[in-house]
Motif scaffolding. Structure first.
Motif, short mmCIF file in Angstrom:
data_model
loop_
_atom_site.label_atom_id
_atom_site.label_comp_id
_atom_site.label_asym_id
_atom_site.label_seq_id
_atom_site.Cartn_x
_atom_site.Cartn_y
_atom_site.Cartn_z
N ASP A 44 0.84 -1.21 0.00
CA ASP A 44 0.00 0.00 0.00
C ASP A 44 0.87 1.26 0.00
O ASP A 44 0.58 2.22 -0.72
N ILE A 45 1.92 1.24 0.81
CA ILE A 45 2.80 2.42 0.88
C ILE A 45 3.43 2.68 -0.49
O ILE A 45 3.48 3.83 -0.96
N CYS A 46 3.88 1.63 -1.15
CA CYS A 46 4.49 1.78 -2.49
C CYS A 46 3.49 2.41 -3.46
O CYS A 46 3.83 3.32 -4.23
N MET A 47 2.25 1.93 -3.41
CA MET A 47 1.23 2.46 -4.33
C MET A 47 0.92 3.93 -4.01
O MET A 47 0.74 4.74 -4.93
N ILE A 48 0.88 4.26 -2.73
CA ILE A 48 0.62 5.66 -2.34
C ILE A 48 1.74 6.55 -2.88
O ILE A 48 1.49 7.64 -3.41
N ILE A 49 2.98 6.07 -2.75
CA ILE A 49 4.12 6.86 -3.26
C ILE A 49 3.98 7.06 -4.77
O ILE A 49 4.19 8.17 -5.29
N LEU A 50 3.59 6.02 -5.48
CA LEU A 50 3.40 6.13 -6.94
C LEU A 50 2.33 7.16 -7.27
O LEU A 50 2.49 7.98 -8.18
N ILE A 51 1.24 7.13 -6.51
CA ILE A 51 0.14 8.08 -6.77
C ILE A 51 0.62 9.51 -6.58
O ILE A 51 0.42 10.38 -7.44
N PHE A 52 1.28 9.75 -5.45
CA PHE A 52 1.73 11.12 -5.17
C PHE A 52 2.79 11.58 -6.17
O PHE A 52 2.78 12.74 -6.59
N ARG A 160 -6.09 8.99 -10.03
CA ARG A 160 -5.18 8.16 -9.24
C ARG A 160 -5.26 8.53 -7.75
O ARG A 160 -5.04 7.70 -6.89
N VAL A 161 -5.59 9.81 -7.52
CA VAL A 161 -5.71 10.25 -6.11
C VAL A 161 -6.84 9.46 -5.43
O VAL A 161 -6.73 9.08 -4.26
N PHE A 162 -7.90 9.21 -6.22
CA PHE A 162 -9.02 8.47 -5.62
C PHE A 162 -8.62 7.04 -5.24
O PHE A 162 -9.27 6.40 -4.43
N LYS A 163 -7.56 6.57 -5.86
CA LYS A 163 -7.08 5.23 -5.52
C LYS A 163 -6.61 5.15 -4.06
O LYS A 163 -6.50 4.07 -3.49
N LEU A 164 -6.33 6.34 -3.52
CA LEU A 164 -5.89 6.38 -2.12
C LEU A 164 -6.93 5.71 -1.21
O LEU A 164 -6.60 5.19 -0.15
N PHE A 165 -8.19 5.78 -1.65
CA PHE A 165 -9.24 5.16 -0.85
C PHE A 165 -8.96 3.68 -0.60
O PHE A 165 -9.37 3.12 0.39
N ARG A 166 -8.29 3.08 -1.54
CA ARG A 166 -7.97 1.66 -1.40
C ARG A 166 -6.92 1.42 -0.32
O ARG A 166 -6.95 0.43 0.38
N TYR A 167 -5.95 2.32 -0.25
CA TYR A 167 -4.76 2.04 0.54
C TYR A 167 -4.79 2.63 1.95
O TYR A 167 -4.03 2.21 2.81
N ALA A 168 -5.59 3.64 2.14
CA ALA A 168 -5.63 4.24 3.49
C ALA A 168 -6.90 3.79 4.19
O ALA A 168 -8.00 3.99 3.70
N LYS A 169 -6.68 3.13 5.35
CA LYS A 169 -7.79 2.56 6.10
C LYS A 169 -8.79 3.63 6.55
O LYS A 169 -9.99 3.40 6.55
N SER A 170 -8.27 4.82 6.91
CA SER A 170 -9.16 5.87 7.41
C SER A 170 -10.15 6.33 6.33
O SER A 170 -11.29 6.66 6.63
N PHE A 171 -9.69 6.32 5.07
CA PHE A 171 -10.60 6.69 3.98
C PHE A 171 -11.72 5.67 3.86
O PHE A 171 -12.87 6.02 3.61
N GLN A 172 -11.34 4.42 4.05
CA GLN A 172 -12.34 3.35 3.95
C GLN A 172 -13.37 3.49 5.08
O GLN A 172 -14.56 3.32 4.88
N THR A 173 -12.84 3.82 6.28
CA THR A 173 -13.74 4.02 7.42
C THR A 173 -14.69 5.17 7.11
O THR A 173 -15.90 5.08 7.33
N PHE A 174 -14.12 6.26 6.57
CA PHE A 174 -14.89 7.46 6.23
C PHE A 174 -16.02 7.09 5.27
O PHE A 174 -17.19 7.42 5.51
N SER A 175 -15.69 6.38 4.20
CA SER A 175 -16.72 6.06 3.21
C SER A 175 -17.73 5.06 3.76
O SER A 175 -18.92 5.15 3.46
N SER A 176 -17.25 4.13 4.63
CA SER A 176 -18.21 3.15 5.18
C SER A 176 -19.19 3.83 6.13
O SER A 176 -20.35 3.45 6.22
N VAL A 177 -18.69 4.85 6.85
CA VAL A 177 -19.59 5.59 7.76
C VAL A 177 -20.63 6.33 6.95
O VAL A 177 -21.83 6.30 7.24
N LEU A 178 -20.20 7.00 5.88
CA LEU A 178 -21.14 7.77 5.05
C LEU A 178 -22.13 6.84 4.35
O LEU A 178 -23.28 7.20 4.13
N ALA A 179 -21.66 5.62 4.05
CA ALA A 179 -22.53 4.67 3.36
C ALA A 179 -23.74 4.28 4.22
O ALA A 179 -24.79 3.91 3.69
#
Lengths: 521, 233
Positions: A44-52, A160-179
């Motif tokens: 996940d960290i590698c992918m985040i670095i690629l995105i940024f 590609r920035v939206f791909k961050l949702f995949r790799y950062a757990k907090s984003f997933q929590t955020f979207s699951s709460v809103l869901a």
């Protein structure tokens, strides 16, 4: 056709039974989808670095020329990596061989012909379910900059920035709460859309023919509506006619309602889910711990035990079915969960490997029935984990033994033993008590004999404990599990033995350093 | 003739455990109960059971037991009653050793104020033993054997009478473990302050008459050592 079907089925069985294939598939599944897998975070960290780095290059090249290598890296290399990732995810999302085998077994059972068309439809349905999921769509869009000759497609780099949702757990929590508030958000969206549509049309009708009005087109009317309804109000486009201003007043009021509704939705979604979020975070933290003491029941003795273990920097987790006691544990700075210690489900939720991660289960309810029940529950899950339990009534001792408790703690017996020693040797007893108390500078410690220590200090004589002002009370031999008091100088040490030493804690630390030091003796 | 005894107030599981454990030291062990109901016939040989009331004036105890040499345990389950009992006994027997059980440290302080010579806080004691078992299992096992069980290894307090035997030596300079097969852990001075054998203070303290050594060793070695230093009680 039959031959082809047979070939396909045989191949599916081959894949299903192939250890190498299944291992690879499991590896990629873990790497891409399993949060518990230890190497996933590095991926996940590698992918985040690629995105940024990709987005950074996009921003940089707006004003400056970018070297061709960077462009190639951004457009081809990163896109290619994302393409591989996309294909791997598509592969592990569902098992084609499993679908074929299931269908073959089903056909066999009912005595029907294997229906290739039906299987193909089922496979495609499963794959398309994945392809059309929001995350997969974002993944696909992130690959688009591969076709960078189409200038418009370059903007997909931002996806590609939206791909961050995949790799950062907090984003997933955020979207699951809103869901959880999906219906409310859809309702809000409908309401806002209607208001924007009506206000755009109204303002267009009222203003478009006024020569002084900046609103000349439907697009400008739409822009004005959005700016007004969001209560931003830039002021670059304003209504000038009386009718237009009246529409503006209505839209402003509607905007306040939309804004208030949106804010309250966010707040209520998070408030309602806060406990769940905290609980899942706690469980995540617990599952990362290598050695924990699990205290079942948080009453008087448990409180003291937990306090002492915390002071000694051990990881302690409390589970109790009483919310009040769990709150007490949290106030005392402990990790606590409102789970029933007598339920198998509680331990499943904890998501820990009892044999490896749990040092001991402490059944410390001041109630024999609860402790027996907890011990039996734990024993039914794991036969090896060490269980200690309080015994409140001596008549129940056998029940605790039968429930699989390794160590029974009978407080009345402890009191009796303390009284026994106190009436016999009061001064010695007090002295030993002082030695054992946490506030004393004199400590009693166990020092494990490691291979490194053994290499330099094979016998007791070599230890030089007196030089360090340390009393060597004895050696606990691993081979015989016996304690040898005051061992003679020629006593040979072995790996796994323990030295029992008494001394000032600073001298013990120095002595320990001296033993573990790499250099020559 | 009056006799020394262990007087345990509180006919409950704590009281009974205490009675069983002090029997080796006191020939006469009496457990006092607040009610005369439900006396068990178990362990009848180990102790006597008598009824009492917290408002007693304890005259019968004075007449029956040598109170100065007796030890009293206050082990009532009701904390308020236990504190009242402790005060009541202390007012009657100023010189007696009174050991009281407390549920926790808060009650322990009250019991000390009520005159208990020693308080055993049940929760803290139990928690301490449990934590020691978890933190230092080997030390706990060894100490448990030394302190509480009938192992050959014993801990003794040995009073120095024959000070000439040591000459002008510091305790830390003597190789006790080699010479006598005993390990001296602490030296307790006249003012009852205890010092570790290798502490700086002990390193500069000549052995004096009346010093108490806390020594660990085998029964026979300790006996021999006691003889050498003149402690032959």
């Amino acid at each position: 056709m039959k031959f082809f079907n047979r070939l396909l089925i045989d191949f599916a069985y081959y894949l299903q039974n192939s250890v190498a294939y299944q291992q690879k598939r499991r590896f990629f599944y873990n790497l891409l989808e399993n949060d518990e897998y230890k190497y996933k975070k590095y991926f996940d960290i590698c992918m985040i670095i690629l995105i940024f780095s990709s987005v950074s290059i996009l921003i940089y090249e707006v004003k400056k020329d970018v070297h061709d290598y960077l462009n190639i890296f951004n457009s081809y290399v990163i896109s290619f990596i994302f393409l591989i990732e996309y294909l791997l995810r598509l592969w592990v999302a569902s098992s084609v061989s499993k679908v074929i085998i299931n269908q073959d077994e089903y056909s066999d059972l009912l005595g029907r012909e294997f229906d290739l068309w039906f299987v193909t439809k089922k496979i495609l349905k499963e794959k398309f379910e994945y392809i059309l999921s929001p995350k997969a769509i974002i993944d696909l869009l992130a690959i688009m900059p591969f076709f960078h000759e189409l200038r418009l497609l370059r903007i997909f780099i931002l996806f590609r920035v939206f791909k961050l949702f995949r790799y950062a757990k907090s984003f997933q929590t955020f979207s699951s709460v809103l869901a959880t508030k999906k219906f409310e958000f859809v309702t809000l969206g409908m309401f806002a859309s209607i208001v924007i549509f009506v206000s755009s049309v109204l303002i267009y009708v009222m203003e478009a023919n006024d020569p002084n009005s900046p609103i000349k087109t439907l697009y400008e009317a739409f822009y004005w509506s959005i700016v007004t309804i969001s209560t931003v109000g830039y002021g670059d486009v304003v209504a000038v006619s009386k009718e237009g201003q009246f529409v503006a007043v209505v839209v402003i009021l509607a905007g306040i309602a939309v804004l208030a509704f949106t804010t309250s939705l966010f707040v209520s979604a998070f408030t309602e889910k806060l406990d769940d979020i905290k609980e899942s975070k706690t469980i995540q933290d617990i599952s990362k711990n290598k050695r924990v003491y699990l205290i079942c029941g948080y009453e008087n003795i448990a409180k003291e035990v937990a306090k002492k273990l915390l002071l000694a920097k051990f990881h302690v987790v409390v589970i109790d079915d009483s919310l009040q006691r769990v709150e007490d544990a949290k106030k005392d700075g402990l990790t606590a969960l409102n789970y029933n210690p007598g339920s198998i489900e509680s331990y499943a939720k904890l998501n820990i490997d009892m044999s490896v991660q749990v040092k001991a289960i402490l059944c410390l309810r001041e109630d024999d029935v609860a402790n027996v029940y907890t011990a039996l529950t734990v024993r039914s899950i794991n036969t090896d984990v060490f269980i200690m339990s309080l015994l409140m009534n001596s008549k129940n001792r056998n029940k605790l033994i039968y429930s699989g408790v390794n160590e029974i703690l009978y407080d009345k017996e402890f009191v009796g033993l303390v009284a026994r020693e106190y009436v016999g040797q009061p001064v010695a007893f007090e002295a030993i008590h002082t030695l054992r108390s946490e506030t004393s500078a004199i400590h009693m410690e166990e020092i494990a004999i490691t291979e490194r220590i053994l290499a330099k200090y094979p016998t007791v004589e070599k230890l030089e404990n007196i030089k360090y002002r340390i009393v060597l009370l004895g050696v606990h031999k691993k081979s015989s599990s016996k304690f040898f008091f005051n061992p003679s100088d020629d006593t040979e040490l072995e790996t796994g033995d323990f030295l029992l030493v008494i001394g000032n804690y600073m001298f013990i630390r120095e002595f320990n350093k001296h033993l573990s030091h790499k250099g020559e003796v | 003739m009056k006799k020394a005894a262990a007087l345990i107030f509180g006919y409950n599981e704590y009281g009974i455990e205490i009675a069983k454990n002090v029997k080796y030291k006191y020939e006469n062990v009496t457990v006092f109960s607040l009610s005369d109901m439900g006396f068990s016939i178990e362990n009848k040989d180990d102790y006597d059971i008598e009824k009492f009331d917290v408002s007693d004036d304890w005259e019968h105890l004075k007449s029956e037991y040598e109170m100065q040499d007796s030890i009293i345990f206050c082990a009532l389950r009701d904390e308020a009653e236990n504190i009242f009992l402790t005060i009541s006994l202390r007012s009657a027997f100023q010189e007696s050793m009174i050991i009281a059980l407390a549920n926790n440290n808060e009650d322990a302080n009250k019991l000390r104020m009520a005159g208990a010579s020693k308080v055993i806080p049940i929760v803290e004691t139990t928690a301490g033993i449990i934590t020691d078992m978890l933190k230092k299992p080997i030390i706990t096992e060894v100490l448990h054997g030394i302190l509480y069980e009938n192992s050959n290894l014993e801990i003794e307090q040995i009073t120095v009478h024959n000070v000439e035997y040591f000459g002008e030596k510091f305790p830390a300079d003597i190789e006790w473990h080699k010479e006598y097969n005993v390990i001296i852990l602490l030296v307790i001075h006249e003012d009852m302050s205890s010092e570790f054998i290798y502490s700086s203070k002990t390193k500069h303290h000549y052995i004096k008459k009346g010093d108490i050594f806390v020594a660990v060793g085998y029964e026979n070695d300790l006996k021999k050592f006691k003889k050498l230093v003149g402690d032959e009680r």
